[in-house]
Write a protein that holds these residues in place. Structure first.
Motif, PDB file in Angstrom:
ATOM      1  N   GLN A 172       0.504   4.257  12.086  1.00 61.52           N
ATOM      2  CA  GLN A 172       0.685   5.292  13.107  1.00 61.52           C
ATOM      3  C   GLN A 172       1.985   6.053  12.871  1.00 61.52           C
ATOM      4  OE1 GLN A 172       0.404   3.315  16.938  1.00 61.52           O
ATOM      5  NE2 GLN A 172      -1.758   3.888  17.102  1.00 61.52           N
ATOM      6  N   ALA A 173       2.013   7.258  13.362  1.00 60.03           N
ATOM      7  CA  ALA A 173       3.226   8.062  13.267  1.00 60.03           C
ATOM      8  C   ALA A 173       4.400   7.294  13.871  1.00 60.03           C
ATOM      9  CB  ALA A 173       3.035   9.397  13.969  1.00 60.03           C
ATOM     10  N   GLY A 174       5.530   7.356  13.182  1.00 55.75           N
ATOM     11  CA  GLY A 174       6.709   6.610  13.607  1.00 55.75           C
ATOM     12  C   GLY A 174       6.824   5.233  12.984  1.00 55.75           C
ATOM     13  N   GLY A 175       5.767   4.801  12.335  1.00 56.07           N
ATOM     14  CA  GLY A 175       5.761   3.483  11.721  1.00 56.07           C
ATOM     15  C   GLY A 175       6.388   3.472  10.336  1.00 56.07           C
TER      16      GLY A 175
ATOM     17  N   LEU B 109       7.482   7.491   9.697  1.00 56.58           N
ATOM     18  CA  LEU B 109       6.428   8.230   9.002  1.00 56.58           C
ATOM     19  C   LEU B 109       5.798   9.281   9.904  1.00 56.58           C
ATOM     20  CD1 LEU B 109       4.933   5.279   6.993  1.00 56.58           C
ATOM     21  CD2 LEU B 109       5.699   7.441   6.006  1.00 56.58           C
ATOM     22  N   LYS B 110       5.404  10.383   9.278  1.00 57.07           N
ATOM     23  CA  LYS B 110       4.795  11.511   9.963  1.00 57.07           C
ATOM     24  C   LYS B 110       3.405  11.765   9.387  1.00 57.07           C
ATOM     25  CE  LYS B 110       9.352  13.729  10.137  1.00 57.07           C
ATOM     26  NZ  LYS B 110      10.116  14.947   9.771  1.00 57.07           N
ATOM     27  N   PRO B 111       2.529  12.395  10.146  1.00 56.29           N
ATOM     28  CA  PRO B 111       1.199  12.706   9.595  1.00 56.29           C
ATOM     29  C   PRO B 111       1.269  13.502   8.288  1.00 56.29           C
ATOM     30  CG  PRO B 111       1.171  12.979  11.960  1.00 56.29           C
ATOM     31  CD  PRO B 111       2.601  12.704  11.586  1.00 56.29           C
ATOM     32  N   GLU B 112       2.273  14.340   8.143  1.00 55.84           N
ATOM     33  CA  GLU B 112       2.400  15.132   6.916  1.00 55.84           C
ATOM     34  C   GLU B 112       2.833  14.310   5.708  1.00 55.84           C
ATOM     35  OE1 GLU B 112       3.761  15.782   9.932  1.00 55.84           O
ATOM     36  OE2 GLU B 112       5.769  16.696   9.697  1.00 55.84           O
ATOM     37  N   ASP B 113       3.160  13.037   5.921  1.00 59.66           N
ATOM     38  CA  ASP B 113       3.439  12.143   4.792  1.00 59.66           C
ATOM     39  C   ASP B 113       2.156  11.585   4.191  1.00 59.66           C
ATOM     40  OD1 ASP B 113       6.206  10.895   6.685  1.00 59.66           O
ATOM     41  OD2 ASP B 113       6.298  12.271   4.974  1.00 59.66           O
ATOM     42  N   THR B 114       1.029  11.853   4.812  1.00 58.42           N
ATOM     43  CA  THR B 114      -0.252  11.368   4.301  1.00 58.42           C
ATOM     44  C   THR B 114      -0.525  11.936   2.916  1.00 58.42           C
ATOM     45  OG1 THR B 114      -1.208  11.087   6.501  1.00 58.42           O
ATOM     46  CG2 THR B 114      -2.748  11.390   4.678  1.00 58.42           C
ATOM     47  N   ALA B 115      -0.773  11.038   1.958  1.00 56.00           N
ATOM     48  CA  ALA B 115      -0.990  11.449   0.573  1.00 56.00           C
ATOM     49  C   ALA B 115      -1.293  10.209  -0.267  1.00 56.00           C
ATOM     50  CB  ALA B 115       0.250  12.149   0.011  1.00 56.00           C
ATOM     51  N   VAL B 116      -1.688  10.457  -1.508  1.00 56.51           N
ATOM     52  CA  VAL B 116      -1.696   9.390  -2.506  1.00 56.51           C
ATOM     53  C   VAL B 116      -0.311   9.372  -3.132  1.00 56.51           C
ATOM     54  CG1 VAL B 116      -2.700   8.528  -4.644  1.00 56.51           C
ATOM     55  CG2 VAL B 116      -4.160   9.659  -2.948  1.00 56.51           C
ATOM     56  N   TYR B 117       0.296   8.206  -3.157  1.00 54.15           N
ATOM     57  CA  TYR B 117       1.641   8.056  -3.692  1.00 54.15           C
ATOM     58  C   TYR B 117       1.556   7.437  -5.094  1.00 54.15           C
ATOM     59  CZ  TYR B 117       3.862   9.376   0.659  1.00 54.15           C
ATOM     60  OH  TYR B 117       4.290  10.088   1.751  1.00 54.15           O
ATOM     61  N   TYR B 118       2.262   8.072  -6.034  1.00 49.57           N
ATOM     62  CA  TYR B 118       2.253   7.650  -7.421  1.00 49.57           C
ATOM     63  C   TYR B 118       3.644   7.228  -7.871  1.00 49.57           C
ATOM     64  CZ  TYR B 118      -2.228  10.130  -7.670  1.00 49.57           C
ATOM     65  OH  TYR B 118      -3.518  10.566  -7.461  1.00 49.57           O
ATOM     66  N   CYS B 119       3.685   6.174  -8.656  1.00 49.20           N
ATOM     67  CA  CYS B 119       4.899   5.742  -9.320  1.00 49.20           C
ATOM     68  C   CYS B 119       4.880   6.302 -10.742  1.00 49.20           C
ATOM     69  CB  CYS B 119       4.922   4.214  -9.345  1.00 49.20           C
ATOM     70  SG  CYS B 119       6.260   3.485 -10.272  1.00 49.20           S
ATOM     71  N   ALA B 120       6.058   6.681 -11.250  1.00 47.87           N
ATOM     72  CA  ALA B 120       6.133   7.249 -12.592  1.00 47.87           C
ATOM     73  C   ALA B 120       7.412   6.785 -13.267  1.00 47.87           C
ATOM     74  CB  ALA B 120       6.084   8.774 -12.529  1.00 47.87           C
ATOM     75  N   ALA B 121       7.382   6.768 -14.614  1.00 49.45           N
ATOM     76  CA  ALA B 121       8.531   6.331 -15.403  1.00 49.45           C
ATOM     77  C   ALA B 121       8.937   7.412 -16.394  1.00 49.45           C
ATOM     78  CB  ALA B 121       8.191   5.035 -16.144  1.00 49.45           C
TER      79      ALA B 121
ATOM     80  N   GLN C  13      -2.927   4.933  -1.553  1.00 49.22           N
ATOM     81  CA  GLN C  13      -3.141   5.854  -0.441  1.00 49.22           C
ATOM     82  C   GLN C  13      -2.279   5.467   0.752  1.00 49.22           C
ATOM     83  OE1 GLN C  13      -5.373   8.661  -0.090  1.00 49.22           O
ATOM     84  NE2 GLN C  13      -4.163   8.935   1.799  1.00 49.22           N
ATOM     85  N   VAL C  14      -1.594   6.451   1.299  1.00 49.77           N
ATOM     86  CA  VAL C  14      -0.854   6.293   2.555  1.00 49.77           C
ATOM     87  C   VAL C  14      -1.433   7.284   3.561  1.00 49.77           C
ATOM     88  CG1 VAL C  14       1.376   6.609   3.696  1.00 49.77           C
ATOM     89  CG2 VAL C  14       1.261   5.499   1.452  1.00 49.77           C
ATOM     90  N   THR C  15      -1.859   6.761   4.690  1.00 47.80           N
ATOM     91  CA  THR C  15      -2.419   7.603   5.740  1.00 47.80           C
ATOM     92  C   THR C  15      -1.646   7.359   7.020  1.00 47.80           C
ATOM     93  OG1 THR C  15      -4.625   7.493   4.745  1.00 47.80           O
ATOM     94  CG2 THR C  15      -4.487   8.250   7.025  1.00 47.80           C
ATOM     95  N   VAL C  16      -1.106   8.430   7.593  1.00 54.06           N
ATOM     96  CA  VAL C  16      -0.330   8.337   8.831  1.00 54.06           C
ATOM     97  C   VAL C  16      -1.104   9.053   9.924  1.00 54.06           C
ATOM     98  CG1 VAL C  16       1.890   8.753   9.933  1.00 54.06           C
ATOM     99  CG2 VAL C  16       1.777   8.369   7.457  1.00 54.06           C
ATOM    100  N   SER C  17      -1.485   8.322  10.945  1.00 51.21           N
ATOM    101  CA  SER C  17      -2.258   8.901  12.039  1.00 51.21           C
ATOM    102  C   SER C  17      -1.321   9.371  13.154  1.00 51.21           C
ATOM    103  CB  SER C  17      -3.241   7.880  12.591  1.00 51.21           C
ATOM    104  OG  SER C  17      -2.550   6.779  13.131  1.00 51.21           O
ATOM    105  N   SER C  18      -1.754  10.416  13.837  1.00 60.79           N
ATOM    106  CA  SER C  18      -0.916  10.976  14.907  1.00 60.79           C
ATOM    107  C   SER C  18      -1.224  10.339  16.251  1.00 60.79           C
ATOM    108  CB  SER C  18      -1.149  12.485  14.990  1.00 60.79           C
ATOM    109  OG  SER C  18      -2.509  12.761  15.174  1.00 60.79           O
TER     110      SER C  18
END
Length: 124
Positions: free
Chosen positions: A13-16, A86-98, A119-124
């Motif tokens: 949830q948002a704020g989490g 966390l905010k709803p706009e942080d919702t995305a697939v997060y990738y690690c890179a080197a 996948q990170v999903t932030v609900s409002s």
């Protein structure tokens, strides 16, 4: 063969908070920089944070500064992204890179290896 494996994504949830992990293997990473990027549906991949493995120098996107913290555990060859407020706009697939040269760069094209994403999903 370099492998980057992300974990820790989910629904919050948002704020989490969530903590993402990136386990790196197949190489000695002491000279590398490690980055976290994210990509939302219909948008380009964007930089979130990066850290130089050797000295811990880090860099953040303005959109996450003050909320996200990148860190590394040398003994575990693992990089973390602690995400708070966390905010709803942080919702995305997060990738690690080197990045082999140790450049703490925001440019995806500079990174040599990529994980499969989480996948990170932030609900409002």
């Amino acid at each position: 063969q370099v492998q980057l494996v992300e974990s820790g994504g989910g629904l919050v949830q948002a704020g989490g908070s969530l903590r993402l992990s990136c386990a790196a293997s197949g190489r000695t990473f002491s000279s590398y920089a490690m980055g976290w990027f994210r990509q939302a549906p219909g948008k380009e991949r964007e930089f979130a944070a990066a850290i130089r493995w050797s000295d811990g120098v880090s860099r953040y996107a303005d959109s996450v500064k003050g909320r996200f913290t990148i860190s590394r555990d040398n003994a575990k060859n693992t990089v973390y992204l602690q995400m708070n407020s966390l905010k709803p706009e942080d919702t995305a697939v997060y990738y690690c890179a080197a990045e082999k040269g140790g450049a703490v760069t925001t440019m995806p094209s500079r990174y040599d290896y990529w994980g499969q994403g989480t996948q990170v999903t932030v609900s409002s």
